[in-house]
Design a protein around this motif. Structure first.
Motif, mmCIF file in Angstrom:
data_model
loop_
_atom_site.group_PDB
_atom_site.id
_atom_site.type_symbol
_atom_site.label_atom_id
_atom_site.label_comp_id
_atom_site.label_asym_id
_atom_site.label_seq_id
_atom_site.Cartn_x
_atom_site.Cartn_y
_atom_site.Cartn_z
ATOM 1 N N ARG A 66 -4.355 -10.729 2.791
ATOM 2 C CA ARG A 66 -4.521 -10.186 3.809
ATOM 3 C C ARG A 66 -6.208 -10.588 4.734
ATOM 4 N NH1 ARG A 66 -3.391 -4.033 5.128
ATOM 5 N NH2 ARG A 66 -4.655 -4.847 6.583
ATOM 6 N N VAL A 82 -0.651 -9.774 -4.945
ATOM 7 C CA VAL A 82 -1.743 -10.317 -4.171
ATOM 8 C C VAL A 82 -1.179 -11.873 -4.900
ATOM 9 C CG1 VAL A 82 -4.118 -11.434 -3.870
ATOM 10 C CG2 VAL A 82 -3.727 -9.032 -3.777
ATOM 11 N N ARG A 83 -1.018 -11.483 -6.367
ATOM 12 C CA ARG A 83 -0.941 -11.979 -7.758
ATOM 13 C C ARG A 83 0.364 -13.248 -7.365
ATOM 14 N NH1 ARG A 83 -3.181 -13.038 -12.617
ATOM 15 N NH2 ARG A 83 -3.948 -11.266 -11.969
ATOM 16 N N VAL A 99 -0.728 -2.525 -5.355
ATOM 17 C CA VAL A 99 -0.989 -4.348 -4.863
ATOM 18 C C VAL A 99 -2.050 -5.731 -5.423
ATOM 19 C CG1 VAL A 99 -2.750 -4.364 -2.318
ATOM 20 C CG2 VAL A 99 -2.170 -2.227 -2.922
ATOM 21 N N HIS A 100 -2.318 -5.055 -6.388
ATOM 22 C CA HIS A 100 -2.916 -6.080 -6.853
ATOM 23 C C HIS A 100 -1.732 -7.392 -7.485
ATOM 24 C CE1 HIS A 100 -2.361 -4.426 -10.319
ATOM 25 N NE2 HIS A 100 -3.204 -3.608 -10.482
ATOM 26 N N ILE A 109 0.690 -1.431 0.020
ATOM 27 C CA ILE A 109 0.403 -0.092 -0.153
ATOM 28 C C ILE A 109 0.786 1.208 -0.092
ATOM 29 C CG2 ILE A 109 -1.975 0.865 1.484
ATOM 30 C CD1 ILE A 109 -3.176 -1.501 2.203
ATOM 31 N N HIS A 157 -11.153 -0.464 -1.611
ATOM 32 C CA HIS A 157 -9.639 -0.970 -1.566
ATOM 33 C C HIS A 157 -9.354 -1.907 -0.898
ATOM 34 C CE1 HIS A 157 -6.601 -0.464 1.697
ATOM 35 N NE2 HIS A 157 -7.150 -0.388 2.523
ATOM 36 N N ALA A 158 -10.034 -2.416 -0.424
ATOM 37 C CA ALA A 158 -10.437 -4.212 -0.010
ATOM 38 C C ALA A 158 -10.199 -4.926 -1.740
ATOM 39 C CB ALA A 158 -11.970 -4.662 0.718
ATOM 40 N N ALA A 159 -11.112 -4.326 -2.800
ATOM 41 C CA ALA A 159 -11.089 -5.023 -3.935
ATOM 42 C C ALA A 159 -9.838 -5.778 -4.585
ATOM 43 C CB ALA A 159 -11.712 -4.181 -5.052
ATOM 44 N N SER A 160 -8.573 -4.171 -3.918
ATOM 45 C CA SER A 160 -7.204 -3.915 -4.493
ATOM 46 C C SER A 160 -6.819 -5.170 -3.913
ATOM 47 C CB SER A 160 -6.944 -3.295 -4.390
ATOM 48 O OG SER A 160 -7.282 -2.144 -3.650
ATOM 49 N N ALA A 161 -7.078 -5.461 -2.343
ATOM 50 C CA ALA A 161 -6.245 -5.990 -1.766
ATOM 51 C C ALA A 161 -6.533 -7.745 -1.813
ATOM 52 C CB ALA A 161 -6.496 -6.504 -0.028
ATOM 53 N N MET A 162 -7.578 -8.308 -3.289
ATOM 54 C CA MET A 162 -8.076 -8.954 -3.322
ATOM 55 C C MET A 162 -7.035 -9.605 -4.602
ATOM 56 S SD MET A 162 -9.890 -10.751 -0.647
ATOM 57 C CE MET A 162 -9.323 -10.169 0.489
ATOM 58 N N GLY A 163 -7.100 -9.040 -5.029
ATOM 59 C CA GLY A 163 -5.720 -8.904 -5.877
ATOM 60 C C GLY A 163 -6.380 -8.404 -7.534
ATOM 61 N N ILE A 164 -7.754 -7.100 -6.983
ATOM 62 C CA ILE A 164 -8.103 -6.551 -8.876
ATOM 63 C C ILE A 164 -7.593 -6.012 -8.911
ATOM 64 C CG2 ILE A 164 -10.321 -6.039 -9.011
ATOM 65 C CD1 ILE A 164 -11.919 -7.837 -6.817
ATOM 66 N N ASP A 165 -7.524 -5.783 -10.737
ATOM 67 C CA ASP A 165 -6.528 -4.651 -10.783
ATOM 68 C C ASP A 165 -7.472 -3.430 -10.975
ATOM 69 O OD1 ASP A 165 -5.659 -2.188 -12.138
ATOM 70 O OD2 ASP A 165 -4.588 -4.514 -13.863
ATOM 71 N N PHE A 224 -8.838 -7.521 7.030
ATOM 72 C CA PHE A 224 -8.395 -6.062 7.705
ATOM 73 C C PHE A 224 -9.084 -6.071 8.550
ATOM 74 C CE2 PHE A 224 -8.875 -6.145 3.492
ATOM 75 C CZ PHE A 224 -8.317 -5.043 2.543
ATOM 76 N N GLU A 281 -13.538 -6.130 6.321
ATOM 77 C CA GLU A 281 -14.203 -5.436 5.244
ATOM 78 C C GLU A 281 -14.289 -6.281 3.840
ATOM 79 O OE1 GLU A 281 -11.568 -2.223 3.926
ATOM 80 O OE2 GLU A 281 -10.883 -1.594 5.047
#
Lengths: 262, 318
Positions: free
Chosen positions: A86, A80-81, A76-77, A56, B195-203, A88, A92
């Protein structure tokens, strides 16, 4: 510090926000399959450290390697790949979506269907979707929410929402899982279950780094504890030795310190 | 074979209903109103994918509607191309423009797309009005040819009705497929928490751009259908007020609801016909409706009415 037997290396990472030094020369590595607790008083820099590892914010100086690769300024994405997932501190979830769909979103990086694919719905896409449904159902069973797949995630009680976040994070097939206060708001019973669950996540070969205020849980679960205080790493070792550490006592109880330099 | 899902059944019933209405309605005026309802439904659906599902607002959607209409008008009337060649041109044009507008604004979180599209819509509307040599300026563009396929011309209201509603039905099915897929889940995730969406790997930037381009393409297609129905287009159809009207259709019908788009478009197409006497106050009436819906039925009329019905039935059961 070789990356052959470490999964995460943090090398002299520092960051400050408008003159406030949030993290100062942090150094540590995580061994694969370990459970490490990150503790410290409020404002110690735990959340900032999480934000560094999940991409982040980048550090001002120093670097972070994940499986030997510097994460640099990767978005960030992308991380994950690569295998970092993580949960929260303030749950969230995607509140308009079902429990099952939340877990499916977690699989985003492990599936590939695009906008044309979804419109055409080729046999390959249908197979992928069926696989994702199946895997999401398995993960819900794993955290004990199998019966609630169809419910709206926002309707679950907090304890279950935390379990759902765990299932969702596991859906991305991570190598490293960061848990931000997973036991906050849970009762003793739920906390015990959570501990067992984290233990079995480790059993699947996932390395866990967690921030937690529940000391009993942290001491029981973790192989190793890292203590932060005002941006500095003040102790690092097995739970027992950290518990008796003078600097840690001082940080928590506010006693005057003997050596102000550490 | 999978059992057909609820939405497929709804679409089959809807297709049968639309076909029956088309065959039984003889009055040219009613057929025309129904055609405009179809075109507006396509517009509302296009914006609903973007706004209702992905949570990104466009305040310049009428510009894409206009790009579709003017591209086909200029190519088919001025240059004599077949409208079927003008159609891909209109679509490519809308996609390219959407990319240029969306690329910088969608990288940011927040209402930047709303602001970007607001300015963009105004620029496009000025271009339509001032570029006399190409668009005919404020007095409009005349002489757009009817659509034709293999000698069959869609020059009657009934044939055009079937063409428009077939397109609408196609996009109902397409939208449902997208919403229920990995892409649709990613879009809804962005809406619920970027924010949470990008933390799930979504571009997230990429996903938002994709849906914005699709949405612009659908609006452009609606413009194409509009141009070849009325044969005459003028800039005010595609101005700021038109963009607001599309937003109103989505909000009234219900965000994140495919059938809500149909409902919102129907209401806002019929209402001005009824309110002819109040033509000067049209925008005020929309504003009032928008306010009332936002206050009392924030999920839109479709959802609101269903909820009212269900709660009254529950009371009845007790």
């Amino acid at each position: 510090m070789t990356s052959d037997n470490t999964i995460l290396d943090i090398e002299t990472a520092s960051i400050s926000f408008g003159g406030v030094r949030a993290l100062i020369d942090i150094n540590f590595s995580l061994a694969p399959g370990s459970i490490t607790g990150l503790i410290g008083p409020n404002g110690a820099g735990k959340t900032t450290l999480f934000n560094l590892v999940t991409g982040i914010i980048p550090p001002d100086s120093g670097r972070i390697l994940f499986m030997g690769q510097p994460i640099g300024k990767k978005p960030v994405h992308e991380l994950v790949r690569m295998g970092i997932a993580r949960t929260f501190q303030n749950v969230e979830l995607f509140s308009s979506m079902s429990v099952l769909e939340n877990v499916q979103v977690g699989m985003h990086t492990r599936t590939s269907c695009g906008i044309f694919g979804s419109a055409l719905r080729t046999p390959g896409i249908v197979r992928e979707e069926n696989r994702s449904l199946e895997k999401a159902a398995q993960l819900l069973e794993f955290v004990g929410l199998g019966e609630h797949a169809k419910r709206r995630s926002a309707d679950l009680p907090l304890g279950w929402q935390r379990l759902l976040e765990l299932a969702r994070a596991m859906a991305s097939e991570p190598q490293l899982l960061l848990l931000d206060e997973p036991a906050a708001g849970l009762n003793t019973n739920e906390t015990d279950m959570l501990g067992d669950l984290i233990e079995s996540i480790r059993g699947r070969g996932v390395t866990v780094l967690l921030v937690e205020h529940d000391m009993a849980l942290t001491m029981k679960l973790c192989d190793r504890i890292i203590v932060l205080d005002r941006g500095r790493l003040i102790a690092d070792g097995p739970p027992r030795s950290v518990q008796d550490d003078e600097a840690v006592m001082a940080a928590y109880l506010g006693k005057p310190r003997n050596d102000a330099k550490t | 074979m999978r059992k057909p899902d609820k939405h497929t059944i709804a679409c089959i019933l809807f297709a049968a209903g639309a076909a029956a209405v088309g065959l039984m309605t003889d009055d040219a005026y009613y057929l025309q109103v129904l055609i405009f309802i179809g075109i507006n439904t396509l517009l509302a659906l296009s914006l609903n994918l973007l706004m209702g599902y992905a949570g990104q607002i466009s305040l310049g959607h009428a510009a894409f509607y206009g790009i579709g209409a003017y591209t086909t008008a200029v190519l088919s009337a001025t240059y004599g191309f077949s409208p079927w060649l003008a159609l891909p041109a209109a679509i490519v044009m809308a996609m390219a423009v959407a990319y240029i507008v969306g690329r910088p604004t969608l990288r940011l979180t927040g209402y930047y797309l709303g602001m970007g599209t607001l300015g963009f819509g105004m620029i496009v509307s000025i271009v339509f009005r001032e570029w006399h040599s190409v668009t005919g300026g404020a007095s409009g563009f005349v002489g757009i040819p009817p659509l034709e396929i293999a000698g069959f011309a869609f020059d009657t209201d009934r044939s055009y009705y079937f063409l428009v509603w077939a397109v609408v039905l196609f996009f109902f099915l397409l939208s449902r497929r997208i919403i229920d897929s990995r892409v649709g889940r990613a879009l809804r995730a962005i809406h619920d928490g970027e924010h949470a969406a990008s933390a799930m790997g979504i571009d997230t930037a990429r996903m938002k751009l994709h849906i914005f381009i699709l949405s612009a393409t659908m609006a452009s297609l609606a413009g194409f259908l509009y141009a070849h129905q009325v044969y005459f287009i003028s800039p005010e159809t595609f101005g700021f007020m038109a963009s607001i009207k599309i937003v109103t259709m989505v909000v009234i019908g219900g965000m994140a609801s495919i059938w809500g788009s149909l409902f919102g478009a129907t209401l806002l197409t019929i209402l001005p016909e009824w309110l002819h006497a109040f033509a000067d106050y049209e925008m005020m009436v929309y504003g009032l409706i928008l306010m009332l819906v936002m206050i009392f039925l924030p999920q839109g009329l479709t959802r609101g009415i269903i909820d009212l019905y269900e709660s009254s039935r529950k009371k009845h059961d007790q």
